[in-house]
Design a protein around this motif. Structure first.
Motif, PDB file in Angstrom:
ATOM      1  N   SER A  14       0.836  -1.205   0.000  1.00 24.64           N
ATOM      2  CA  SER A  14       0.000   0.000   0.000  1.00 24.64           C
ATOM      3  C   SER A  14       0.870   1.255   0.000  1.00 24.64           C
ATOM      4  CB  SER A  14      -0.881   0.041   1.252  1.00 24.64           C
ATOM      5  OG  SER A  14      -1.713  -1.075   1.297  1.00 24.64           O
ATOM      6  N   ALA A  15       0.407   2.243  -0.742  1.00 29.03           N
ATOM      7  CA  ALA A  15       1.018   3.585  -0.725  1.00 29.03           C
ATOM      8  C   ALA A  15       2.500   3.621  -1.089  1.00 29.03           C
ATOM      9  CB  ALA A  15       0.813   4.251   0.642  1.00 29.03           C
ATOM     10  N   CYS A  16       2.913   2.770  -2.017  1.00 31.10           N
ATOM     11  CA  CYS A  16       4.324   2.873  -2.425  1.00 31.10           C
ATOM     12  C   CYS A  16       4.440   3.550  -3.779  1.00 31.10           C
ATOM     13  CB  CYS A  16       5.041   1.537  -2.378  1.00 31.10           C
ATOM     14  SG  CYS A  16       4.283   0.312  -3.373  1.00 31.10           S
ATOM     15  N   GLY A  17       3.382   4.186  -4.216  1.00 26.42           N
ATOM     16  CA  GLY A  17       3.469   4.987  -5.444  1.00 26.42           C
ATOM     17  C   GLY A  17       3.119   4.229  -6.709  1.00 26.42           C
ATOM     18  N   LYS A  18       2.413   3.113  -6.561  1.00 23.06           N
ATOM     19  CA  LYS A  18       2.046   2.320  -7.745  1.00 23.06           C
ATOM     20  C   LYS A  18       1.142   3.115  -8.691  1.00 23.06           C
ATOM     21  CE  LYS A  18      -0.016  -0.998  -5.533  1.00 23.06           C
ATOM     22  NZ  LYS A  18       0.053  -0.602  -4.122  1.00 23.06           N
ATOM     23  N   SER A  19       0.173   3.794  -8.107  1.00 21.08           N
ATOM     24  CA  SER A  19      -0.788   4.542  -8.922  1.00 21.08           C
ATOM     25  C   SER A  19      -0.119   5.667  -9.689  1.00 21.08           C
ATOM     26  CB  SER A  19      -1.889   5.148  -8.046  1.00 21.08           C
ATOM     27  OG  SER A  19      -2.951   4.251  -7.944  1.00 21.08           O
ATOM     28  N   THR A  20       0.769   6.385  -8.995  1.00 21.11           N
ATOM     29  CA  THR A  20       1.465   7.501  -9.639  1.00 21.11           C
ATOM     30  C   THR A  20       2.263   6.988 -10.833  1.00 21.11           C
ATOM     31  OG1 THR A  20       1.664   8.517  -7.482  1.00 21.11           O
ATOM     32  CG2 THR A  20       3.106   9.375  -9.190  1.00 21.11           C
ATOM     33  N   LEU A  21       3.002   5.906 -10.606  1.00 18.66           N
ATOM     34  CA  LEU A  21       3.809   5.344 -11.676  1.00 18.66           C
ATOM     35  C   LEU A  21       2.915   4.844 -12.819  1.00 18.66           C
ATOM     36  CD1 LEU A  21       6.425   4.244 -12.935  1.00 18.66           C
ATOM     37  CD2 LEU A  21       6.150   2.196 -11.551  1.00 18.66           C
ATOM     38  N   LEU A 149       6.189  -5.419 -12.690  1.00 18.73           N
ATOM     39  CA  LEU A 149       6.996  -4.647 -11.744  1.00 18.73           C
ATOM     40  C   LEU A 149       6.494  -4.895 -10.337  1.00 18.73           C
ATOM     41  CD1 LEU A 149       6.851  -1.297 -13.718  1.00 18.73           C
ATOM     42  CD2 LEU A 149       8.890  -2.706 -13.463  1.00 18.73           C
ATOM     43  N   PHE A 150       7.432  -4.980  -9.406  1.00 22.67           N
ATOM     44  CA  PHE A 150       7.060  -5.081  -7.989  1.00 22.67           C
ATOM     45  C   PHE A 150       7.678  -3.870  -7.291  1.00 22.67           C
ATOM     46  CE2 PHE A 150       7.203  -6.359  -3.605  1.00 22.67           C
ATOM     47  CZ  PHE A 150       6.012  -7.045  -3.431  1.00 22.67           C
ATOM     48  N   ILE A 151       6.810  -2.975  -6.824  1.00 20.00           N
ATOM     49  CA  ILE A 151       7.286  -1.705  -6.267  1.00 20.00           C
ATOM     50  C   ILE A 151       7.365  -1.785  -4.735  1.00 20.00           C
ATOM     51  CG2 ILE A 151       6.902   0.805  -6.272  1.00 20.00           C
ATOM     52  CD1 ILE A 151       7.056  -0.318  -9.074  1.00 20.00           C
ATOM     53  N   THR A 152       8.454  -1.272  -4.198  1.00 18.93           N
ATOM     54  CA  THR A 152       8.570  -1.195  -2.738  1.00 18.93           C
ATOM     55  C   THR A 152       9.074   0.200  -2.349  1.00 18.93           C
ATOM     56  OG1 THR A 152      10.879  -1.891  -2.658  1.00 18.93           O
ATOM     57  CG2 THR A 152       9.246  -3.629  -2.555  1.00 18.93           C
ATOM     58  N   ALA A 153       8.853   0.533  -1.081  1.00 19.11           N
ATOM     59  CA  ALA A 153       9.405   1.770  -0.500  1.00 19.11           C
ATOM     60  C   ALA A 153       9.331   1.573   1.011  1.00 19.11           C
ATOM     61  CB  ALA A 153       8.596   2.987  -0.916  1.00 19.11           C
ATOM     62  N   SER A 154      10.153   2.307   1.751  1.00 16.17           N
ATOM     63  CA  SER A 154      10.167   2.109   3.197  1.00 16.17           C
ATOM     64  C   SER A 154       8.816   2.502   3.805  1.00 16.17           C
ATOM     65  CB  SER A 154      11.268   2.957   3.835  1.00 16.17           C
ATOM     66  OG  SER A 154      10.896   4.320   3.786  1.00 16.17           O
ATOM     67  N   LYS A 210      14.039   6.372  -2.729  1.00 17.38           N
ATOM     68  CA  LYS A 210      14.925   7.523  -2.959  1.00 17.38           C
ATOM     69  C   LYS A 210      14.822   8.075  -4.381  1.00 17.38           C
ATOM     70  CE  LYS A 210      18.095   6.348   0.680  1.00 17.38           C
ATOM     71  NZ  LYS A 210      19.133   5.397   1.014  1.00 17.38           N
ATOM     72  N   LEU A 211      13.808   7.665  -5.099  1.00 19.43           N
ATOM     73  CA  LEU A 211      13.661   8.136  -6.476  1.00 19.43           C
ATOM     74  C   LEU A 211      12.604   9.227  -6.564  1.00 19.43           C
ATOM     75  CD1 LEU A 211      13.619   4.829  -8.597  1.00 19.43           C
ATOM     76  CD2 LEU A 211      15.538   6.332  -8.114  1.00 19.43           C
ATOM     77  N   THR A 212      12.817  10.185  -7.456  1.00 27.61           N
ATOM     78  CA  THR A 212      11.763  11.157  -7.717  1.00 27.61           C
ATOM     79  C   THR A 212      10.771  10.499  -8.680  1.00 27.61           C
ATOM     80  OG1 THR A 212      12.837  12.047  -9.679  1.00 27.61           O
ATOM     81  CG2 THR A 212      13.398  13.094  -7.567  1.00 27.61           C
ATOM     82  N   ARG A 213       9.635  11.143  -8.826  1.00 25.93           N
ATOM     83  CA  ARG A 213       8.609  10.647  -9.739  1.00 25.93           C
ATOM     84  C   ARG A 213       9.180  10.497 -11.158  1.00 25.93           C
ATOM     85  NH1 ARG A 213       2.628  13.379  -9.942  1.00 25.93           N
ATOM     86  NH2 ARG A 213       1.834  12.210 -11.697  1.00 25.93           N
ATOM     87  N   GLU A 214       9.963  11.486 -11.574  1.00 29.57           N
ATOM     88  CA  GLU A 214      10.532  11.480 -12.933  1.00 29.57           C
ATOM     89  C   GLU A 214      11.569  10.374 -13.092  1.00 29.57           C
ATOM     90  OE1 GLU A 214      10.292  14.269 -11.038  1.00 29.57           O
ATOM     91  OE2 GLU A 214       8.538  15.051 -12.090  1.00 29.57           O
ATOM     92  N   GLU A 215      12.417  10.197 -12.054  1.00 24.84           N
ATOM     93  CA  GLU A 215      13.450   9.151 -12.133  1.00 24.84           C
ATOM     94  C   GLU A 215      12.808   7.764 -12.238  1.00 24.84           C
ATOM     95  OE1 GLU A 215      17.024  11.264  -9.527  1.00 24.84           O
ATOM     96  OE2 GLU A 215      15.465  10.130  -8.508  1.00 24.84           O
ATOM     97  N   GLN A 216      11.754   7.590 -11.452  1.00 28.24           N
ATOM     98  CA  GLN A 216      11.051   6.308 -11.459  1.00 28.24           C
ATOM     99  C   GLN A 216      10.454   6.041 -12.848  1.00 28.24           C
ATOM    100  OE1 GLN A 216       8.110   4.681  -8.417  1.00 28.24           O
ATOM    101  NE2 GLN A 216       6.870   6.204  -9.419  1.00 28.24           N
ATOM    102  N   LEU A 217       9.834   7.067 -13.421  1.00 33.87           N
ATOM    103  CA  LEU A 217       9.213   6.915 -14.745  1.00 33.87           C
ATOM    104  C   LEU A 217      10.280   6.604 -15.800  1.00 33.87           C
ATOM    105  CD1 LEU A 217       6.743   7.103 -16.621  1.00 33.87           C
ATOM    106  CD2 LEU A 217       7.137   9.563 -16.781  1.00 33.87           C
TER     107      LEU A 217
END
Ligand code: DC
Length: 228
Positions: A14-21, A149-154, A210-217
Motif C-alpha cells: 500500500s502507498a508505495c506509489g504504484k498509482s502515480t507510476l 513490476l514489484f514496487i517497494t518503499a520504506s 529515494k527516487l523522484t517521480r521522474e526518475e522512477q518513470l
C-alpha cells in the motif's frame, strides 16, 4: 513512442506509489490505466452503505456474495482524473476515506469478490495497451504480462506519501493512524489465502524510496523500450 500494445502489471504494498507510476506510464504510452484497488474499495463502500458488516466490522460474507450481482463498477475520466463509479455514481472521493481504508482488505479476502473483479479486470485488458496496478496483477490477473513490476518503499516514506496525498484532498488523518493502517493492510494482503500479494519470479523489483517521480518513470520507460 511505442506501437505494440503490451500489458504492464504493477504490484506492491500500500502507498508505495504504484498509482502515480501507473498513471505516468499510461499517459506517456497512451495506454489505459486501471487502479484495481479502487474496485476493491468500491465493493467495500457498497458493503458499508448496505449494512454488510457486523458490529465488529467483519464482513457478512454470505450476504456480500449474494449482493455482488447488484454491484456495477466502472471508470470515467473527469478532469484528467480516473474516477470510480459505483452503480452509476461517482464515488472517487468516498472510496479514499478512512472508513473504506479500514475495511477494504477484509472484503478483498473474499474469494467470490476477487473472482468477479479479476474477470472484469481481464476484460478491460483483453486488447493489451494497459497499465494495471494492484496486488495480484502479475500473479493472477495478467500472468502473461510483457512487463511485471514489484514496487517497494520504506514504511516511513509510504506513510508520509499517503499523509500528503490525503491532505491534498482535504482529508485529515493522523500519521500514526495511517502508519498502522498501512502495516495492518500489508499484513492482511500478503498473508490471505486468496491470491495474496506476492513478488512473482519474473517481476522486476523497484525500490522507489529515494527516487523522484521522474526518475522512477524514466527507469521504467527504459525497460519498456527494451521490450518493444
Ligand atoms: O491499492 P489500494 O490501497 O487502493 O487497495 C485497496 C485494497 O484492495 C488493499 O488493501 C488490497 C486490495 N487489493 C487487492 O487485494 N488486490 C488488488 N489487485 C488491488 C487491491
Amino acid at each position: 513512442m511505442i506501437k505494440k500494445q503490451i500489458t504492464i502489471a504493477i504490484d506492491g504494498y500500500s502507498a508505495c506509489g504504484k498509482s502515480t507510476l501507473a498513471k505516468d506510464l499510461a499517459k506517456k504510452l497512451s495506454f489505459i490505466f486501471i487502479d484495481s484497488g479502487a474496485m476493491y474499495r468500491g465493493v467495500a463502500l457498497y458493503c458499508l452503505q448496505n449494512n454488510l458488516f457486523d458490529d465488529d466490522t467483519n464482513p457478512k460474507q454470505v450476504d456480500i456474495i449474494h449482493a455482488l450481482k447488484n454491484i456495477t463498477l466502472s471508470f470515467q475520466l473527469i478532469n484528467d482524473n480516473n474516477c470510480l463509479f459505483l452503480n452509476g455514481k461517482n464515488v472517487e472521493e468516498l472510496i479514499r476515506g478512512g472508513e473504506v481504508a479500514a475495511v477494504v482488505s477484509k472484503v478483498a479476502r473474499i474469494k467470490e469478490v476477487r473472482m468477479k473483479l479479476v474477470m472484469e479486470q481481464q476484460k478491460m485488458g483483453a486488447n493489451g495497451g494497459i497499465v494495471m496496478e494492484g496486488r495480484d496483477i502479475g500473479s493472477v490477473v495478467f500472468p502473461k504480462a510483457e512487463l511485471k513490476l514489484f514496487i517497494t518503499a520504506s514504511q516511513e516514506i509510504r506513510t508520509q506519501r499517503r499523509y500528503l496525498e490525503l491532505k491534498s484532498k482535504g482529508i485529515e488523518a493522523k500519521i500514526e493512524t495511517i502508519s498502522s493502517n498501512l502495516a495492518e493492510r500489508d499484513l492482511m494482503d500478503s498473508s490471505r489465502k486468496e491470491s495474496p500479494l506476492i513478488q512473482v519470479a519474473d517481476a522486476i523489483v523497484l525500490d522507489n524510496s529515494k527516487l523522484t517521480r521522474e526518475e522512477q518513470l524514466d527507469f521504467v520507460l527504459d525497460l519498456v523500450r527494451n521490450l518493444v
